[in-house]
Write an enzyme that holds these catalytic residues in place. Structure first.
Site, PDB file in Angstrom:
ATOM      1  N   ASN A  42      -0.633   0.429  -6.821  1.00 29.75           N
ATOM      2  CA  ASN A  42      -0.382   1.781  -7.327  1.00 29.75           C
ATOM      3  C   ASN A  42      -1.409   2.710  -6.684  1.00 29.75           C
ATOM      4  OD1 ASN A  42      -0.057   4.114  -8.786  1.00 29.75           O
ATOM      5  ND2 ASN A  42      -0.673   3.245 -10.770  1.00 29.75           N
ATOM      6  N   LYS A  50      -1.572   5.813  -7.017  1.00 34.94           N
ATOM      7  CA  LYS A  50      -1.859   6.979  -7.881  1.00 34.94           C
ATOM      8  C   LYS A  50      -1.818   8.258  -7.024  1.00 34.94           C
ATOM      9  CE  LYS A  50      -4.287   3.885 -10.955  1.00 34.94           C
ATOM     10  NZ  LYS A  50      -5.301   3.696 -11.993  1.00 34.94           N
ATOM     11  N   HIS A  74       2.858   4.442 -17.245  1.00 34.05           N
ATOM     12  CA  HIS A  74       1.446   4.158 -16.955  1.00 34.05           C
ATOM     13  C   HIS A  74       0.582   4.919 -17.963  1.00 34.05           C
ATOM     14  CE1 HIS A  74      -2.392   3.966 -14.933  1.00 34.05           C
ATOM     15  NE2 HIS A  74      -1.904   2.976 -14.215  1.00 34.05           N
ATOM     16  N   GLU A 112      -1.965   6.586 -17.597  1.00 35.86           N
ATOM     17  CA  GLU A 112      -2.363   7.922 -17.141  1.00 35.86           C
ATOM     18  C   GLU A 112      -1.247   8.926 -17.376  1.00 35.86           C
ATOM     19  OE1 GLU A 112      -3.585   6.605 -13.252  1.00 35.86           O
ATOM     20  OE2 GLU A 112      -5.257   5.539 -14.186  1.00 35.86           O
ATOM     21  N   GLU A 128      -1.849  -3.455 -18.907  1.00 35.75           N
ATOM     22  CA  GLU A 128      -3.035  -2.806 -18.355  1.00 35.75           C
ATOM     23  C   GLU A 128      -3.898  -2.259 -19.495  1.00 35.75           C
ATOM     24  OE1 GLU A 128      -2.287  -1.414 -14.038  1.00 35.75           O
ATOM     25  OE2 GLU A 128      -1.594   0.177 -15.361  1.00 35.75           O
ATOM     26  N   GLY A 157      -9.903   1.159 -13.575  1.00 37.79           N
ATOM     27  CA  GLY A 157     -10.853   1.931 -12.775  1.00 37.79           C
ATOM     28  C   GLY A 157     -12.296   1.827 -13.237  1.00 37.79           C
ATOM     29  N   SER A 188      -8.775  -3.175 -12.814  1.00 38.86           N
ATOM     30  CA  SER A 188      -9.932  -3.681 -12.072  1.00 38.86           C
ATOM     31  C   SER A 188      -9.688  -5.049 -11.421  1.00 38.86           C
ATOM     32  CB  SER A 188     -11.182  -3.705 -12.964  1.00 38.86           C
ATOM     33  OG  SER A 188     -11.531  -2.379 -13.342  1.00 38.86           O
TER      34      SER A 188
END
Ligand code: 13P
Length: 244
Positions: free
Chosen positions: A11, A13, A95, A97, A165, A171, A204
């Site tokens: 991904n 992003k 996701h 985000e 996730e 991250g 990660s």
């Protein structure tokens, strides 16, 4: 590893310009002999160019979101059919985000997944708890509720992948313990509408921890952010999956 299809998904992003297609080409070369699925999801601006750049290789291309409708007055949005028309075969949906930045609810994710299926795309539906939810012992409740509410009718192994996730692992360089990943993936497996749906872990994942994560029984692959941007790193993760 289960009987489900193995998939290493990257991904990108909101990262990547045309100059970065060199990474996709390098990945295509390094993965030529791999038997697991390999997917890159660049920003929408690069889907068509990346699909051309990796045409004829193992690398497949996907989007990072789609609208629930086929077309219409939705400025700035992209439909699943448009993604497919640009060369995408998958789309990441829900996701964390997008759930955070765009207030997407699980019902929205289910509607988008339905649209993805109608357009012939495989939907990668993302689930995951916050750190506060984990600390409160709510991880399985949260993730299983998201699973129930984010999948449309007809979700099956041929059109759906699930990515677990944990939000606090994205991250941050922090990952759950292998036992914690196993606990969630075991619970997801028995609650899937079809047990052969692939279950990816994300958060990660790096070349240095990929092999131990892929050795977990119900982990079928990974959804990788930062480490998917460079072919050398992502290629090493793909190789670890292929060997698992
Ligand atoms: P990182 O691999 O950068 O932690 O991102 C994970 C992720 O959000 C993939 O969708």
């Amino acid at each position: 590893m289960s009987d489900a299809c193995k998939l290493a998904a990257g991904n990108w992003k909101m990262n990547g310009l045309r100059a970065d297609l060199i990474e996709a080409r390098a990945l295509a070369e390094s993965c030529a002999a791999m038997s697991c699925g390999v997917l890159l999801c660049p920003p929408a601006t690069l889907i068509s160019a990346m699909a051309e750049a990796v045409a004829g290789s193992k690398v497949m291309v996907g989007g990072q979101d789609c609208h629930a409708n086929v077309s219409g007055a939705h400025t700035g949005d992209i439909s699943a059919q448009m993604l497919a028309d640009s060369g995408a075969r998958y789309v990441i949906l829900g996701h964390s985000e997008r759930r955070a930045d765009h207030a997407e609810q699980s019902a929205d994710v289910a509607a988008k997944a339905q649209a993805a299926h109608s357009a012939g795309l495989v939907a990668i539906v993302c689930l995951g708890e916050t750190e506060a939810e984990r600390d409160a012992g709510q991880t399985l409740d949260v993730v299983l509720r998201q699973l129930r509410e984010s999948l449309p009718e007809g979700a099956a192994a041929a059109n759906t992948v699930i990515a677990y996730e944990p939000i606090w692992a994205i991250g941050t360089g922090r990952t759950p313990t292998l036992e914690q990943i196993a606990e969630v993936h075991d619970a997801l497996r028995v609650n899937l509408p079809e047990s052969a749906i692939s279950l990816l872990y994300g958060g990660s994942v790096k070349p240095g921890n990929a092999a131990e994560i892929f050795a977990i029984a119900n982990v079928d692959g990974a959804l990788v952010g930062g480490a998917s941007l460079k072919a050398a790193d992502f290629g090493a993760i793909v190789a670890a999956l292929d060997a698992a």
